[in-house]
Design a protein around this motif. Structure first.
Motif, PDB file in Angstrom:
ATOM      1  N   LEU A 100      85.863 -30.955  25.545  1.00 14.77           N
ATOM      2  CA  LEU A 100      85.931 -31.735  24.360  1.00 14.77           C
ATOM      3  C   LEU A 100      85.544 -31.825  22.542  1.00 14.77           C
ATOM      4  CD1 LEU A 100      86.153 -35.316  26.987  1.00 14.77           C
ATOM      5  CD2 LEU A 100      88.088 -33.368  26.574  1.00 14.77           C
ATOM      6  N   LEU A 101      84.492 -31.840  22.920  1.00 12.50           N
ATOM      7  CA  LEU A 101      84.031 -31.784  21.681  1.00 12.50           C
ATOM      8  C   LEU A 101      84.584 -30.588  20.743  1.00 12.50           C
ATOM      9  CD1 LEU A 101      81.787 -32.730  18.981  1.00 12.50           C
ATOM     10  CD2 LEU A 101      80.219 -31.064  19.971  1.00 12.50           C
ATOM     11  N   THR A 102      84.676 -30.044  21.188  1.00 14.43           N
ATOM     12  CA  THR A 102      85.193 -28.053  20.561  1.00 14.43           C
ATOM     13  C   THR A 102      86.549 -28.304  20.661  1.00 14.43           C
ATOM     14  OG1 THR A 102      83.617 -26.646  21.280  1.00 14.43           O
ATOM     15  CG2 THR A 102      85.663 -25.735  20.728  1.00 14.43           C
ATOM     16  N   LEU A 103      87.765 -29.179  21.399  1.00 14.78           N
ATOM     17  CA  LEU A 103      88.601 -29.066  21.083  1.00 14.78           C
ATOM     18  C   LEU A 103      89.005 -30.365  20.051  1.00 14.78           C
ATOM     19  CD1 LEU A 103      90.403 -29.327  24.754  1.00 14.78           C
ATOM     20  CD2 LEU A 103      90.344 -27.753  23.364  1.00 14.78           C
ATOM     21  N   THR A 104      88.061 -31.222  19.608  1.00 15.23           N
ATOM     22  CA  THR A 104      88.624 -31.763  18.794  1.00 15.23           C
ATOM     23  C   THR A 104      88.366 -31.729  17.369  1.00 15.23           C
ATOM     24  OG1 THR A 104      87.809 -33.654  20.048  1.00 15.23           O
ATOM     25  CG2 THR A 104      88.349 -34.415  17.766  1.00 15.23           C
ATOM     26  N   SER A 105      87.175 -30.852  17.709  1.00 15.66           N
ATOM     27  CA  SER A 105      86.921 -30.015  16.291  1.00 15.66           C
ATOM     28  C   SER A 105      87.883 -28.942  15.701  1.00 15.66           C
ATOM     29  CB  SER A 105      85.804 -29.641  16.018  1.00 15.66           C
ATOM     30  OG  SER A 105      84.189 -30.177  16.667  1.00 15.66           O
ATOM     31  N   MET A 106      88.462 -28.120  16.788  1.00 22.67           N
ATOM     32  CA  MET A 106      89.686 -27.563  16.931  1.00 22.67           C
ATOM     33  C   MET A 106      90.544 -28.060  16.026  1.00 22.67           C
ATOM     34  SD  MET A 106      89.050 -23.816  16.373  1.00 22.67           S
ATOM     35  CE  MET A 106      90.662 -22.941  16.498  1.00 22.67           C
ATOM     36  N   ALA A 107      91.192 -29.082  16.692  1.00 24.77           N
ATOM     37  CA  ALA A 107      92.338 -29.733  16.489  1.00 24.77           C
ATOM     38  C   ALA A 107      92.897 -30.255  14.772  1.00 24.77           C
ATOM     39  CB  ALA A 107      92.323 -31.171  17.114  1.00 24.77           C
ATOM     40  N   ALA A 146      72.738 -29.752   7.513  1.00 23.68           N
ATOM     41  CA  ALA A 146      72.738 -30.297   6.656  1.00 23.68           C
ATOM     42  C   ALA A 146      73.599 -31.105   6.535  1.00 23.68           C
ATOM     43  CB  ALA A 146      72.504 -29.034   5.302  1.00 23.68           C
ATOM     44  N   LEU A 147      75.597 -30.811   6.821  1.00 20.94           N
ATOM     45  CA  LEU A 147      76.242 -31.774   6.821  1.00 20.94           C
ATOM     46  C   LEU A 147      76.554 -33.248   7.548  1.00 20.94           C
ATOM     47  CD1 LEU A 147      79.347 -32.809   5.429  1.00 20.94           C
ATOM     48  CD2 LEU A 147      79.839 -30.643   7.279  1.00 20.94           C
ATOM     49  N   GLY A 148      75.141 -32.369   8.878  1.00 20.84           N
ATOM     50  CA  GLY A 148      75.533 -33.765   9.573  1.00 20.84           C
ATOM     51  C   GLY A 148      74.399 -34.755   9.295  1.00 20.84           C
ATOM     52  N   ILE A 149      73.663 -34.185   8.669  1.00 24.00           N
ATOM     53  CA  ILE A 149      72.657 -34.799   8.390  1.00 24.00           C
ATOM     54  C   ILE A 149      73.015 -36.023   7.036  1.00 24.00           C
ATOM     55  CG2 ILE A 149      70.257 -35.444   7.344  1.00 24.00           C
ATOM     56  CD1 ILE A 149      69.093 -32.883   8.892  1.00 24.00           C
ATOM     57  N   LEU A 150      73.690 -35.364   6.229  1.00 23.54           N
ATOM     58  CA  LEU A 150      74.585 -36.281   5.797  1.00 23.54           C
ATOM     59  C   LEU A 150      75.475 -37.265   6.091  1.00 23.54           C
ATOM     60  CD1 LEU A 150      74.623 -36.635   2.581  1.00 23.54           C
ATOM     61  CD2 LEU A 150      76.351 -35.308   2.546  1.00 23.54           C
ATOM     62  N   LEU A 151      75.771 -36.699   6.680  1.00 22.91           N
ATOM     63  CA  LEU A 151      76.981 -37.638   7.021  1.00 22.91           C
ATOM     64  C   LEU A 151      76.316 -38.837   8.574  1.00 22.91           C
ATOM     65  CD1 LEU A 151      79.898 -35.352   8.214  1.00 22.91           C
ATOM     66  CD2 LEU A 151      80.237 -36.544   7.278  1.00 22.91           C
ATOM     67  N   LEU A 178      83.490 -33.339  12.904  1.00 17.35           N
ATOM     68  CA  LEU A 178      83.653 -33.305  11.591  1.00 17.35           C
ATOM     69  C   LEU A 178      82.922 -32.217  10.943  1.00 17.35           C
ATOM     70  CD1 LEU A 178      83.781 -37.023   9.897  1.00 17.35           C
ATOM     71  CD2 LEU A 178      86.204 -34.949  10.120  1.00 17.35           C
ATOM     72  N   THR A 179      81.904 -32.794  12.163  1.00 20.62           N
ATOM     73  CA  THR A 179      80.661 -31.541  11.368  1.00 20.62           C
ATOM     74  C   THR A 179      80.623 -29.708  11.452  1.00 20.62           C
ATOM     75  OG1 THR A 179      78.996 -33.574  11.338  1.00 20.62           O
ATOM     76  CG2 THR A 179      77.923 -30.546  11.501  1.00 20.62           C
ATOM     77  N   ALA A 182      83.998 -28.561  10.383  1.00 22.27           N
ATOM     78  CA  ALA A 182      84.159 -28.124   8.365  1.00 22.27           C
ATOM     79  C   ALA A 182      84.291 -26.932   8.229  1.00 22.27           C
ATOM     80  CB  ALA A 182      83.388 -28.739   7.680  1.00 22.27           C
ATOM     81  N   ALA A 183      82.817 -26.050   8.896  1.00 20.54           N
ATOM     82  CA  ALA A 183      83.388 -24.061   8.565  1.00 20.54           C
ATOM     83  C   ALA A 183      84.673 -23.898   9.260  1.00 20.54           C
ATOM     84  CB  ALA A 183      82.230 -24.013   9.144  1.00 20.54           C
ATOM     85  N   VAL A 184      84.976 -24.285  10.232  1.00 21.04           N
ATOM     86  CA  VAL A 184      86.601 -23.413  10.293  1.00 21.04           C
ATOM     87  C   VAL A 184      87.361 -23.831   9.837  1.00 21.04           C
ATOM     88  CG1 VAL A 184      88.172 -23.464  12.379  1.00 21.04           C
ATOM     89  CG2 VAL A 184      85.585 -24.005  13.050  1.00 21.04           C
ATOM     90  N   ALA A 185      87.878 -25.731   9.324  1.00 26.38           N
ATOM     91  CA  ALA A 185      88.489 -25.938   8.478  1.00 26.38           C
ATOM     92  C   ALA A 185      88.971 -24.835   7.185  1.00 26.38           C
ATOM     93  CB  ALA A 185      88.677 -27.134   8.155  1.00 26.38           C
ATOM     94  N   ALA A 186      87.404 -24.830   6.817  1.00 27.33           N
ATOM     95  CA  ALA A 186      87.452 -23.901   5.138  1.00 27.33           C
ATOM     96  C   ALA A 186      87.966 -22.443   5.739  1.00 27.33           C
ATOM     97  CB  ALA A 186      85.663 -24.156   5.099  1.00 27.33           C
TER      98      ALA A 186
END
Length: 306
Positions: A100-107, A146-151, A178-179, A182-186
């Motif tokens: 579920l986390l992967t599908l949400t991130s990928m979407a 680092a992004l996860g800790i910042l968020l 989101l964490t 992020a790299a996949v979206a980029a």
């Protein structure tokens, strides 16, 4: 199509066989004694020896190898050294949160990546392109932990809007997805831009414009479909990486998924769990590649499977 699918599915067997051999050898080269870890640091030598015998670790490595493959052929993944439960049960409880986390991130990553990539290609070398590619480079360059800790610091500690740990409600999925995405979206944005820039320069696009078609029709109907094949390839690879590469994000957010299970298994030298998870991740990659190959034919009907 059916013949193609059967050939690819039969091709799974030698690949998984090679992976299982390599994984078996790798986990037995890991430093540390799983019998000592299972018995406890305060256990005496006799207790450790009894635990080692119970786990079958006192037998020669070739004999352990044969037993491992015999059990694997019967669909028996073994028993977890750490939890003393079937490995299939351990993985079954952790699979859904990771999926579920992967599908949400990928979407969201695919949606934003496609939009940014298309806009950057259409407005090439203009300010939307510069802004989009700056965001893409930032997403690739910023480490996930680092992004996860910042968020967490901003949205959980400072603002108190979102929870940091757990997987009970949709709010728990926001920061980890989101964490993780992020790299996949980029990557998707940069890859989509490159594919669109190449397609936009083709003769059939100039012909479509010369016919007087609106620009949005040219982009959506002519450019998008022809640029999707390399983009879909990258989507498949990124989805596989998300499934197998969520270890860092799950550790940061204490996510109850397979990535966290793998970290715990490596720390405890839980051989059966490590072997099963690596095999599962390998199988996921192979199946995702198969799905991507099938999608090629749906996107471009001129492709034939032989």
């Amino acid at each position: 199509m059916l013949t193609f699918l059967l050939k690819r599915l039969l091709g799974l067997l030698p690949t998984l066989l090679i992976v299982s051999v390599l994984v078996f050898l790798f986990v037995h080269l890991l430093p540390g004694d799983p019998a000592r870890l299972a018995a406890g640091q305060d256990a005496d030598a006799q207790t450790v020896a009894l635990v080692r015998t119970e786990l079958g670790l006192d037998r020669p490595l070739p004999e352990q190898f044969v037993r491992y493959f015999a059990n694997l052929a019967r669909g028996d993944l073994g028993v977890s050294i750490r939890a003393r439960r079937p490995v299939s049960t351990e993985i079954g409880e952790r699979f859904l949160p990771t999926l579920l986390l992967t599908l949400t991130s990928m979407a969201w990553a695919v949606a934003f990546g496609l939009i940014i990539g298309i806009v950057s290609a259409v407005y090439r070398n203009e300010w939307p392109d510069r802004v989009g590619m700056t965001l893409a480079v930032s997403g690739i360059s910023f480490p996930a932990f680092a992004l996860g800790i910042l968020l967490m610091q901003i949205f959980s500690v400072e603002l108190g809007w979102l929870p940091t740990v757990g997987a009970d409600t949709w709010r728990h999925y926001v920061l980890p997805s989101l964490t993780l995405g992020a790299a996949v979206a980029a990557v998707m944005a940069r890859f989509t831009r490159a594919a669109f820039v190449e397609v936009i320069g083709e003769d059939f696009v100039r012909t479509a414009r010369a016919k007087g078609l609106k620009e949005r029709v040219v982009i959506a109907k002519h450019c998008l479909r022809n640029a999707l094949i390399p983009v879909v390839t990258m989507m498949g690879l990124q989805f596989g990486f998300l499934l197998g590469g969520s270890i860092v994000v799950e550790a940061v957010f204490n996510w109850p998924g397979m990535g966290r299970l793998l970290v715990d298994a490596v720390n405890q030298r839980d051989y059966p769990v490590i072997q099963a998870l690596v095999l599962l991740f390998s199988l996921e990659f192979i199946l995702i590649n198969l799905v991507v190959d099938v999608l090629y034919g749906l996107i471009n009907p001129t492709i034939r499977y032989r």
